[in-house]
Design a protein around this motif. Structure first.
Motif, PDB file in Angstrom:
ATOM      1  N   PHE A  56      34.069  40.039  45.000  1.00  0.00           N
ATOM      2  CA  PHE A  56      32.702  39.802  44.522  1.00  0.00           C
ATOM      3  C   PHE A  56      32.692  39.291  43.083  1.00  0.00           C
ATOM      4  N   THR A  57      33.685  39.685  42.285  1.00  0.00           N
ATOM      5  CA  THR A  57      33.796  39.135  40.926  1.00  0.00           C
ATOM      6  C   THR A  57      34.059  37.637  40.977  1.00  0.00           C
ATOM      7  N   ALA A  58      34.994  37.247  41.820  1.00  0.00           N
ATOM      8  CA  ALA A  58      35.326  35.825  41.952  1.00  0.00           C
ATOM      9  C   ALA A  58      34.129  35.018  42.435  1.00  0.00           C
ATOM     10  N   GLN A  59      33.425  35.539  43.432  1.00  0.00           N
ATOM     11  CA  GLN A  59      32.288  34.788  43.978  1.00  0.00           C
ATOM     12  C   GLN A  59      31.128  34.724  42.994  1.00  0.00           C
ATOM     13  N   ALA A  60      30.965  35.770  42.183  1.00  0.00           N
ATOM     14  CA  ALA A  60      29.900  35.757  41.176  1.00  0.00           C
ATOM     15  C   ALA A  60      30.170  34.703  40.118  1.00  0.00           C
ATOM     16  N   VAL A  61      31.431  34.553  39.733  1.00  0.00           N
ATOM     17  CA  VAL A  61      31.791  33.544  38.727  1.00  0.00           C
ATOM     18  C   VAL A  61      31.672  32.144  39.311  1.00  0.00           C
ATOM     19  N   VAL A  62      32.117  31.977  40.547  1.00  0.00           N
ATOM     20  CA  VAL A  62      32.065  30.662  41.199  1.00  0.00           C
ATOM     21  C   VAL A  62      30.635  30.201  41.412  1.00  0.00           C
ATOM     22  N   GLY A  63      29.755  31.133  41.743  1.00  0.00           N
ATOM     23  CA  GLY A  63      28.361  30.776  41.984  1.00  0.00           C
ATOM     24  C   GLY A  63      28.216  29.932  43.239  1.00  0.00           C
ATOM     25  N   GLY A  64      27.485  28.852  43.142  1.00  0.00           N
ATOM     26  CA  GLY A  64      27.247  27.998  44.304  1.00  0.00           C
ATOM     27  C   GLY A  64      28.279  26.902  44.494  1.00  0.00           C
ATOM     28  N   ARG A  65      29.327  26.892  43.711  1.00  0.00           N
ATOM     29  CA  ARG A  65      30.352  25.850  43.839  1.00  0.00           C
ATOM     30  C   ARG A  65      31.117  26.020  45.155  1.00  0.00           C
ATOM     31  N   PRO A  66      31.505  24.939  45.784  1.00  0.00           N
ATOM     32  CA  PRO A  66      32.187  25.012  47.089  1.00  0.00           C
ATOM     33  C   PRO A  66      33.680  25.294  46.971  1.00  0.00           C
ATOM     34  N   ILE A  67      34.052  26.219  46.110  1.00  0.00           N
ATOM     35  CA  ILE A  67      35.478  26.531  45.919  1.00  0.00           C
ATOM     36  C   ILE A  67      35.752  28.011  46.192  1.00  0.00           C
TER      37      ILE A  67
ATOM     38  N   LEU B 136      44.511  54.382  38.123  1.00  0.00           N
ATOM     39  CA  LEU B 136      43.345  53.846  38.831  1.00  0.00           C
ATOM     40  C   LEU B 136      42.466  53.017  37.902  1.00  0.00           C
ATOM     41  N   ALA B 137      42.349  53.440  36.650  1.00  0.00           N
ATOM     42  CA  ALA B 137      41.567  52.653  35.683  1.00  0.00           C
ATOM     43  C   ALA B 137      42.252  51.315  35.404  1.00  0.00           C
ATOM     44  N   SER B 138      43.582  51.318  35.426  1.00  0.00           N
ATOM     45  CA  SER B 138      44.326  50.081  35.158  1.00  0.00           C
ATOM     46  C   SER B 138      44.122  49.037  36.240  1.00  0.00           C
ATOM     47  N   THR B 139      43.780  49.490  37.450  1.00  0.00           N
ATOM     48  CA  THR B 139      43.563  48.520  38.526  1.00  0.00           C
ATOM     49  C   THR B 139      42.356  47.627  38.256  1.00  0.00           C
ATOM     50  N   LEU B 140      41.483  48.066  37.360  1.00  0.00           N
ATOM     51  CA  LEU B 140      40.326  47.233  37.014  1.00  0.00           C
ATOM     52  C   LEU B 140      40.749  45.962  36.287  1.00  0.00           C
ATOM     53  N   SER B 141      41.986  45.946  35.804  1.00  0.00           N
ATOM     54  CA  SER B 141      42.485  44.728  35.164  1.00  0.00           C
ATOM     55  C   SER B 141      42.532  43.571  36.160  1.00  0.00           C
ATOM     56  N   ALA B 142      42.635  43.912  37.447  1.00  0.00           N
ATOM     57  CA  ALA B 142      42.634  42.865  38.477  1.00  0.00           C
ATOM     58  C   ALA B 142      41.305  42.119  38.478  1.00  0.00           C
ATOM     59  N   LEU B 143      40.217  42.837  38.250  1.00  0.00           N
ATOM     60  CA  LEU B 143      38.903  42.196  38.215  1.00  0.00           C
ATOM     61  C   LEU B 143      38.788  41.272  37.009  1.00  0.00           C
ATOM     62  N   ALA B 144      39.289  41.736  35.856  1.00  0.00           N
ATOM     63  CA  ALA B 144      39.224  40.912  34.650  1.00  0.00           C
ATOM     64  C   ALA B 144      40.060  39.653  34.805  1.00  0.00           C
ATOM     65  N   LEU B 145      41.264  39.793  35.346  1.00  0.00           N
ATOM     66  CA  LEU B 145      42.135  38.636  35.531  1.00  0.00           C
ATOM     67  C   LEU B 145      41.536  37.653  36.521  1.00  0.00           C
ATOM     68  N   THR B 146      40.969  38.174  37.588  1.00  0.00           N
ATOM     69  CA  THR B 146      40.343  37.311  38.592  1.00  0.00           C
ATOM     70  C   THR B 146      39.139  36.581  38.004  1.00  0.00           C
ATOM     71  N   GLY B 147      38.333  37.298  37.245  1.00  0.00           N
ATOM     72  CA  GLY B 147      37.169  36.674  36.630  1.00  0.00           C
ATOM     73  C   GLY B 147      37.558  35.552  35.688  1.00  0.00           C
ATOM     74  N   PHE B 148      38.608  35.771  34.901  1.00  0.00           N
ATOM     75  CA  PHE B 148      39.071  34.733  33.968  1.00  0.00           C
ATOM     76  C   PHE B 148      39.594  33.520  34.731  1.00  0.00           C
ATOM     77  N   ALA B 149      40.406  33.760  35.767  1.00  0.00           N
ATOM     78  CA  ALA B 149      40.974  32.656  36.546  1.00  0.00           C
ATOM     79  C   ALA B 149      39.874  31.871  37.258  1.00  0.00           C
ATOM     80  N   ALA B 150      38.916  32.591  37.843  1.00  0.00           N
ATOM     81  CA  ALA B 150      37.815  31.923  38.545  1.00  0.00           C
ATOM     82  C   ALA B 150      36.967  31.106  37.579  1.00  0.00           C
ATOM     83  N   PHE B 151      36.776  31.624  36.372  1.00  0.00           N
ATOM     84  CA  PHE B 151      36.009  30.897  35.352  1.00  0.00           C
ATOM     85  C   PHE B 151      36.724  29.611  34.955  1.00  0.00           C
ATOM     86  N   SER B 152      38.051  29.704  34.761  1.00  0.00           N
ATOM     87  CA  SER B 152      38.825  28.524  34.370  1.00  0.00           C
ATOM     88  C   SER B 152      38.777  27.451  35.450  1.00  0.00           C
TER      89      SER B 152
END
Length: 249
Positions: free
Chosen positions: A122-133, A22-38
């Protein structure tokens, strides 16, 4: 039956492997955050490119494997330690044990998978911010995609449980699980159209998106997808029931 389910819940939550998975599933948030940032950086520099959407696609192949591992470890440890013999002597009908384990791992995977899905979104949307993506939960497609993730997680967990019951080996079941989850994608490369599209649509991540009715997510509609996911569950449980009832512990 209720007592058996309660016993299996106590077993699952007492396993250290459950916490690790269950702790390993948090890696999905990290990966999503990195991809959304890129993607956001690319948007700022070059304009519109790949959309982030709900962000679930970036970790879609990881979570089924992890929740499948949860199902594997729910029973494989009992076989390796021999504790399964003691368990089966106290439960007259062996398929009751299998069903109880399936209920527990499916419930845990569905709840945890749903939590990870919302966390990923919510991680993805927080990184994206107000961008229309990004995507808003007010959009029906986005909300249903997030909500369908729990179902896909539960199916993966039951598939893992079934494989471990049949193979009685943690390494063997984990290898078989990964092979099962990746098989449609590998087969897709060697098939002509439209068979390749149908094969690629049989992966659990693809089925989850099709269940939600996400456009261009696969070859099947929500109704047929529901039947296919139910088939995954039924085949896993029936094969495991045959294995656990017809063989000695």
């Amino acid at each position: 039956m209720i007592n058996v389910v309660a016993s299996e819940w106590l077993k699952l939550r007492s396993l250290r492997s459950t916490s690790y998975v269950l702790a390993s599933t948090l890696s999905a948030l990290a990966l999503t955050g990195f991809a959304a940032f890129s993607i956001s950086r690319y948007f700022d520099t070059n304009g519109p490119g790949e959309p982030v959407g709900t962000g679930l696609s970036f970790s879609a192949d990881i979570t089924p494997v992890l929740f499948g591992m949860l199902g594997v470890l729910a029973i494989s440890g009992e076989y390796s330690t021999g504790m399964i013999r003691l368990t089966l002597t106290t439960i007259r009908r062996r398929w009751h044990l299998l069903l109880a384990k399936a209920v527990v791992v499916a419930a845990v995977a569905a709840i945890a998978g749903q939590a990870v899905a919302f966390g990923t979104y919510f991680t993805a949307q927080a990184v994206v911010g107000g961008r229309p993506i990004g995507a808003s939960l007010s959009e029906r497609a986005a909300l249903t995609e997030v909500l369908a993730t729990g179902a896909g997680s539960a199916v993966a967990a039951i598939a893992g449980l079934g494989l471990a019951t049949i193979l009685r080996s943690t390494p063997g079941a984990l290898i078989a699980l990964v092979a099962l989850l990746l098989a449609p994608t590998l087969i897709e490369r060697f098939l002509p159209a439209p068979w390749n599209d149908w094969a690629g649509s049989l992966t659990i991540p693809a089925l989850t998106r099709q269940l939600a009715g996400v456009p261009d997510s696969g070859a099947f509609g929500p109704s047929l997808t529901t039947i296919i996911l139910t088939g995954y569950v039924m085949i896993s449980l029936l094969a495991a029931a045959q294995a656990i009832t017809r063989r000695d512990a």
